[in-house]
Write an enzyme that holds these catalytic residues in place. Structure first.
Site, mmCIF file in Angstrom:
data_model
loop_
_atom_site.group_PDB
_atom_site.id
_atom_site.type_symbol
_atom_site.label_atom_id
_atom_site.label_comp_id
_atom_site.label_asym_id
_atom_site.label_seq_id
_atom_site.Cartn_x
_atom_site.Cartn_y
_atom_site.Cartn_z
ATOM 1 N N ARG A 39 0.867 -1.173 0.000
ATOM 2 C CA ARG A 39 0.000 0.000 0.000
ATOM 3 C C ARG A 39 0.903 1.221 0.000
ATOM 4 N NH1 ARG A 39 -4.783 2.032 2.953
ATOM 5 N NH2 ARG A 39 -4.226 3.573 1.370
ATOM 6 N N ARG A 88 -13.976 5.674 -1.067
ATOM 7 C CA ARG A 88 -12.780 5.920 -1.879
ATOM 8 C C ARG A 88 -12.948 5.219 -3.224
ATOM 9 N NH1 ARG A 88 -8.037 5.219 2.796
ATOM 10 N NH2 ARG A 88 -8.803 6.923 4.129
ATOM 11 N N TYR A 103 -5.470 6.437 -1.930
ATOM 12 C CA TYR A 103 -4.605 7.603 -1.769
ATOM 13 C C TYR A 103 -4.235 8.162 -3.148
ATOM 14 C CZ TYR A 103 -3.605 6.902 3.246
ATOM 15 O OH TYR A 103 -3.682 6.808 4.612
ATOM 16 N N ASP A 128 -2.051 -1.345 9.199
ATOM 17 C CA ASP A 128 -1.162 -0.291 8.713
ATOM 18 C C ASP A 128 0.276 -0.453 9.192
ATOM 19 O OD1 ASP A 128 -2.977 1.097 7.179
ATOM 20 O OD2 ASP A 128 -3.605 2.410 8.809
ATOM 21 N N ARG A 129 0.446 -0.742 10.488
ATOM 22 C CA ARG A 129 1.778 -0.684 11.089
ATOM 23 C C ARG A 129 2.164 -2.063 11.628
ATOM 24 N NH1 ARG A 129 -1.147 3.490 12.613
ATOM 25 N NH2 ARG A 129 -1.564 2.742 14.742
ATOM 26 N N GLU A 181 0.029 13.516 5.992
ATOM 27 C CA GLU A 181 0.259 12.937 4.659
ATOM 28 C C GLU A 181 0.301 14.008 3.570
ATOM 29 O OE1 GLU A 181 -1.833 8.631 5.632
ATOM 30 O OE2 GLU A 181 -3.025 10.184 4.644
ATOM 31 N N ARG A 230 -3.770 16.473 4.257
ATOM 32 C CA ARG A 230 -5.012 15.839 4.710
ATOM 33 C C ARG A 230 -5.365 16.369 6.102
ATOM 34 N NH1 ARG A 230 -5.462 9.249 5.637
ATOM 35 N NH2 ARG A 230 -7.286 9.204 7.032
#
Length: 470
Positions: free
Chosen positions: A118, A368, A402, A151-152, A278, A293
């Site tokens: 991603r 999105r 994104y 994500d992490r 971001e 953002r």
């Protein structure tokens, strides 16, 4: 001559012919070996096609490609001297956006070895453009792709591959261990910024040409994070923005000035009612412009511009054509945060041209999905929702994600201006497509041109679920 003498004579002749033949064969073998040694020389090249050798010495990049054809090495050499990217040019005038790349990585990954990724982004030196991405340490259609919606994690890494290619173990270069990242080229070398570690103690590792040069510790202990797109280099200095603090309230935002991988100056923004995450940044006439953002309370995008001394200005894009997601219907804008549907958000970008602005945004107000570029000739300063041009990029029915900006310097293009470009992430899988066990994305990119362009849809196009999902 009696019979015995005849036999002896014939035998002697046969032996002589045999010896001569043996000597000729030995000579032939020696000749072949010598010829091969002369061809290969001390280079010791194997028969691999398109082996690329890049040597860096005396500030000159020497880029050579060896192609082996019938045991003959053809060398195509191209020398390009390194140069400091000035970043002083203005943005090129444009009328629209031309399709630049599409990697189709999810489609290819259903059968090939392609990374689960991603946050892809693009950055260019004066020699090439590369796709950077955050891998999950897993391949598509493999058991380790399970749970990559997270994500992490300690398995995530910043890697890069040639522009337009699907990211795989065979064409990708490791850059940094990271779950948040940025990268840019100053004309002499690549700066990479990779953030990894626990939420309450993450560290940004700065590398220059692959060597660790400095680290930055989380100063608020609340998920230190950076751009997820390229940083900006001008006159030997590179600039980036980092955020530390809440994603749903006032946080801390710092600009860093970096030279050859070392921080030479940093400042904290005095922006109590702003929220910056971001950021998508680009150089324009010697200054840096970042469009970011607001995940706290704005459905329009905040911006910050600064010079090389880090003197800065801040604001929000005033246009009633709102750029974030989620967002309300277009209407009356504001040069302050538009709080209707202002919570949450998505990484995005815009390009300022005087009082006008190119706004990139999803087509959907809530999901999105889809993507479009809108030209609002007065949108940087005026609050109405009138616009004069719209270009379709991805249809409303297809997933996006994104998006971010990148530029091509005059040193790369040969133009006398800075070419504006952008990329769009096309996310597939979880959390929206729950027939899969994974989350990944492909990407497309476009560059601004002052000529004709197309309205169309360039979606990801992969058919889900994959074998691993069944």
């Amino acid at each position: 001559m009696n019979p015995n003498q005849k036999i002896i004579t014939i035998g002697s002749i046969s032996i002589a012919i045999g010896i001569i033949s043996l000597i000729l064969q030995i000579g032939n073998i020696i000749s072949i070996w010598a010829s091969h040694s002369i061809q290969t020389g001390s280079q010791n090249h194997t028969g691999i096609c398109n082996q690329r050798i890049i040597t860096y010495e005396n500030s000159t990049w020497v880029n050579q490609t060896y192609v082996n054809i019938n045991n003959t090495n053809v060398v195509a050499g191209k020398d390009k001297t390194s140069m400091t990217l000035a970043g002083n040019s203005s943005l090129c005038p444009i009328r629209g956006w031309a399709i630049y790349t599409k990697d189709n990585s999810i489609r290819i990954g259903s059968k090939g070895d392609v990374f689960v990724i991603r946050e892809p982004f693009i950055s260019c030196s004066h020699l090439e453009c590369r796709t950077f991405f955050l891998t999950q340490g897993a391949l598509l259609n493999d058991k380790h792709s399970n749970g990559t919606v997270k994500d992490r994690s300690p398995y995530r890494a910043l890697m890069s591959c040639p522009l337009g290619e699907a990211p795989s173990p065979y064409n990708s270069r490791f850059e940094s261990v990271a779950w948040s990242a940025s990268a840019c080229h100053d004309g002499l070398g690549w700066l990479t910024i990779g953030i990894s570690g626990p939420d309450n103690g993450a560290v940004a590792v700065l590398k220059y040409n692959g060597i660790i040069t400095e680290t930055i510790k989380s100063w608020k202990k609340r998920i230190l994070r950076t751009q997820e797109s390229e940083c900006v280099c001008m006159n030997g200095s590179c600039f980036t923005i980092m955020t530390d603090g809440p994603s749903n309230g006032a946080a801390s935002y710092r600009i860093f000035k970096i030279e050859k991988g070392r921080v030479t100056k940093s400042i904290e923004l005095d922006a109590p009612n702003y929220h910056y995450e971001e950021c998508s940044c680009y150089p324009d006439t010697g200054t840096v412009m970042c469009v970011c953002r607001d995940n706290w309370h704005g459905s329009n995008r905040p911006w910050v511009s600064f010079n090389q001394n880090l003197d800065y200005q801040i604001g929000y894009i005033c246009s009633g054509v709102f750029g974030d997601n989620p967002r309300p219907k277009d209407g009356e804008g504001s040069c302050n945060p538009v709080t209707v549907d202002g919570a949450d958000g998505v990484k995005g970008f815009s390009y300022r041209y005087g009082n006008g602005v190119w706004i990139g945004r999803t087509k959907s107000n809530r999901l999105r999905k889809g993507f479009e570029m809108i030209w609002d000739p007065n949108g940087w300063t005026d609050t109405d929702s009138d616009f004069s041009m719209k270009q379709d990029i991805v249809a409303m029915t297809d997933w996006s994600g994104y998006s971010g900006s990148f530029v091509q310097h005059p040193e790369l293009t040969g133009l006398d201006c800075m070419r504006p470009c952008f990329w769009v992430e096309l996310v597939r899988g979880l959390p929206r497509e729950n027939t899969t066990i994974w989350t990944s994305g492909s990407s497309i990119s476009f560059c601004g041109v002052n000529s004709d362009t197309a309205n169309w849809s360039w979606p990801d196009g992969a058919e889900l679920p994959f074998t691993i999902d069944k």
